[in-house]
Design a protein around this motif. Structure first.
Motif, short mmCIF file in Angstrom:
data_model
loop_
_atom_site.label_atom_id
_atom_site.label_comp_id
_atom_site.label_asym_id
_atom_site.label_seq_id
_atom_site.Cartn_x
_atom_site.Cartn_y
_atom_site.Cartn_z
N VAL A 127 -6.23 5.10 -23.34
CA VAL A 127 -6.95 5.84 -22.22
C VAL A 127 -6.15 6.89 -21.65
O VAL A 127 -5.19 6.54 -21.29
N VAL A 128 -6.60 8.02 -21.80
CA VAL A 128 -5.82 9.18 -21.20
C VAL A 128 -6.76 10.04 -20.15
O VAL A 128 -7.90 10.25 -20.32
N ILE A 129 -6.10 10.20 -18.71
CA ILE A 129 -7.09 10.49 -17.83
C ILE A 129 -6.17 11.66 -17.21
O ILE A 129 -4.99 11.90 -16.87
N GLY A 130 -6.92 12.89 -17.15
CA GLY A 130 -6.29 14.23 -17.04
C GLY A 130 -5.66 14.35 -15.52
O GLY A 130 -4.60 14.83 -15.31
N ASP A 131 -6.53 13.73 -14.51
CA ASP A 131 -6.11 14.21 -13.24
C ASP A 131 -5.80 12.75 -12.52
O ASP A 131 -4.64 12.34 -12.48
N ALA A 132 -6.70 12.02 -11.82
CA ALA A 132 -6.11 10.84 -11.23
C ALA A 132 -7.28 9.65 -11.49
O ALA A 132 -8.28 9.80 -12.10
N ALA A 133 -6.82 8.51 -11.15
CA ALA A 133 -7.42 7.28 -11.13
C ALA A 133 -7.69 6.54 -10.02
O ALA A 133 -6.51 6.55 -9.12
N GLY A 134 -8.69 5.84 -9.76
CA GLY A 134 -8.88 4.99 -8.35
C GLY A 134 -8.03 3.80 -8.48
O GLY A 134 -7.16 3.30 -9.13
N SER A 135 -8.15 2.99 -7.34
CA SER A 135 -7.53 1.62 -7.05
C SER A 135 -7.72 0.82 -8.33
O SER A 135 -8.86 0.74 -9.09
N PHE A 136 -6.69 -0.26 -8.61
CA PHE A 136 -6.65 -1.46 -9.50
C PHE A 136 -6.90 -0.68 -11.00
O PHE A 136 -7.35 -1.50 -11.89
N LEU A 137 -6.25 0.40 -11.20
CA LEU A 137 -5.81 1.05 -12.58
C LEU A 137 -5.08 -0.48 -13.25
O LEU A 137 -4.30 -0.73 -12.83
N GLY A 138 -5.59 -0.45 -14.38
CA GLY A 138 -4.89 -1.53 -15.34
C GLY A 138 -4.71 -2.84 -14.90
O GLY A 138 -4.08 -3.76 -15.35
N GLU A 139 -5.88 -3.18 -14.15
CA GLU A 139 -6.07 -4.73 -13.59
C GLU A 139 -5.95 -5.62 -14.87
O GLU A 139 -6.80 -5.28 -15.52
N TYR A 140 -5.03 -6.58 -14.65
CA TYR A 140 -5.13 -7.60 -15.91
C TYR A 140 -4.91 -7.10 -17.19
O TYR A 140 -5.29 -7.67 -17.91
N GLN A 141 -4.29 -5.79 -17.26
CA GLN A 141 -4.06 -5.41 -18.55
C GLN A 141 -3.32 -6.21 -19.39
O GLN A 141 -1.97 -6.61 -18.99
N ALA A 142 -3.88 -6.47 -20.86
CA ALA A 142 -2.98 -7.32 -21.47
C ALA A 142 -2.48 -6.48 -22.74
O ALA A 142 -1.73 -7.01 -23.37
N GLY A 143 -2.57 -5.18 -22.90
CA GLY A 143 -2.25 -4.54 -24.00
C GLY A 143 -2.87 -3.10 -24.24
O GLY A 143 -3.54 -2.77 -23.21
N GLY A 144 -2.18 -2.18 -24.95
CA GLY A 144 -2.57 -1.01 -24.93
C GLY A 144 -1.90 -0.03 -24.15
O GLY A 144 -1.16 -0.59 -23.37
N THR A 145 -2.40 1.01 -24.15
CA THR A 145 -1.69 2.21 -23.20
C THR A 145 -2.87 3.14 -22.41
O THR A 145 -3.68 3.45 -22.83
N ILE A 146 -2.15 3.36 -21.04
CA ILE A 146 -3.15 4.20 -20.24
C ILE A 146 -2.28 5.21 -19.68
O ILE A 146 -0.95 4.91 -19.35
N ILE A 147 -2.46 6.33 -19.66
CA ILE A 147 -1.80 7.40 -19.35
C ILE A 147 -2.46 8.46 -18.38
O ILE A 147 -3.58 8.82 -18.58
N VAL A 148 -2.05 8.45 -17.16
CA VAL A 148 -2.60 9.16 -16.07
C VAL A 148 -1.66 10.54 -15.79
O VAL A 148 -0.56 10.40 -15.53
N LEU A 149 -2.36 11.82 -16.04
CA LEU A 149 -1.38 12.98 -16.06
C LEU A 149 -1.26 13.51 -14.60
O LEU A 149 -0.47 14.49 -14.42
N GLY A 150 -2.27 13.29 -13.69
CA GLY A 150 -1.91 13.85 -12.58
C GLY A 150 -2.02 15.41 -12.34
O GLY A 150 -1.13 15.94 -11.44
N LEU A 151 -2.87 16.04 -12.90
CA LEU A 151 -2.61 17.53 -13.39
C LEU A 151 -3.03 18.26 -11.99
O LEU A 151 -2.53 19.36 -11.80
N LYS A 152 -3.69 17.68 -11.26
CA LYS A 152 -3.94 18.32 -9.79
C LYS A 152 -3.14 17.62 -8.57
O LYS A 152 -3.70 17.87 -7.62
N GLN A 153 -2.18 16.84 -9.05
CA GLN A 153 -1.72 15.88 -7.80
C GLN A 153 -0.56 16.37 -7.32
O GLN A 153 0.06 16.04 -6.24
N ASN A 154 0.04 17.60 -7.86
CA ASN A 154 1.35 18.31 -7.25
C ASN A 154 2.56 17.26 -7.27
O ASN A 154 3.31 17.17 -6.29
N GLY A 155 2.73 16.31 -8.31
CA GLY A 155 3.81 15.19 -8.08
C GLY A 155 3.64 13.98 -7.40
O GLY A 155 4.32 13.04 -7.72
N LYS A 156 2.38 13.90 -6.86
CA LYS A 156 2.15 12.74 -5.97
C LYS A 156 1.56 11.36 -7.11
O LYS A 156 0.99 11.82 -8.20
#
Length: 241
Positions: A127-156
């Protein structure tokens, strides 16, 4: 290519039309909240204009879905294989229990993206998310990859509260200058190393191509890696109480 007008169609009727269509390429117009589109389908290519309802591409088994606007909750629920592209944002629980395939979201994801996400044999969900994700990202994650790029978050940190709660496998990459403040002790956070950056570069290539983004500009910023903390694992099935 078959073209179907979904305007004012009840979701069951629309899905019957889709399943009875013999074409491999299907374009849907005026979609507005109809649920379960393309569930479990393989060998089809969907172009969707509008906002599909819950469980778009649930149990997807090799088809490709592209949505020109936003999508609602549970996109790619228990997805097995294929690709889902969202030219906007998605609601909650995107990628719930997915075990294969790719989901690319140009903008934001709601709560619990990637919950129960897992790898299965040779399948590695992404899963690739360009800007931001809400709470509980990757809750109980057991495998695979999540990428959150924060393109509008200015480093936060581009995530909400409780990122990685219950995580016991896989990786989360965050394009961020510093970690989320409330990571649970069972999740470790470290600087991305060269091997991680090489992995990210490969995994965002298709995302950047689809959305016409500058991969080198994205890769020029700081990345963090979240993984299960083997020194302090969850002592029960999912959570440490």
């Amino acid at each position: 290519m078959a073209r179907i007008n979904a305007q004012n169609q009840y979701y069951k009727d629309l899905n019957k039309l889709i399943r009875s269509c013999g074409e491999s390429d299907i374009e849907l117009d005026n979609v507005m909240g109809q649920r379960f589109i393309a569930c479990g389908m393989k060998g089809k290519n969907f172009l969707i204009h509008g906002v599909p309802g819950n469980a778009l591409g649930a149990y997807l088994d090799g088809s490709s879905i592209e949505v020109t606007e936003n999508a609602q909750d549970a996109v790619g629920d228990t997805m097995n294989e294929g690709r889902i592209v969202i030219h906007g944002s998605v609601g909650d629980a995107c990628g719930y229990a997915m075990r294969g395939g790719r989901i690319y979201i140009r903008d934001c994801a709601g709560y619990r993206a990637g919950i129960h996400m897992k790898a299965y044999k040779d399948k590695q969900p992404l899963v690739v998310i360009g800007d931001a994700a809400g709470s509980f990202l990757g809750e109980y994650q057991a495998g695979g990859t999540i990428i959150v790029l924060g393109l509008k978050q200015n480093g936060k940190p581009p995530v909400g509260y409780f990122c990685g709660t219950g995580m016991h496998g896989g990786k989360i990459y965050l394009r961020s200058d510093y970690p989320p403040f409330d990571l649970p002790p069972q999740v470790s956070c470290r600087e991305a190393q060269k091997s991680d950056l090489d992995d990210i570069r490969v995994k965002i290539s298709e995302f950047c191509s689809i959305f016409n983004m500058d991969k080198e500009e994205i890769m020029s910023k700081h990345f963090l890696v979240l993984e299960p903390n083997s020194a302090n694992p969850y002592k029960q099935l999912y959570t440490n109480i």
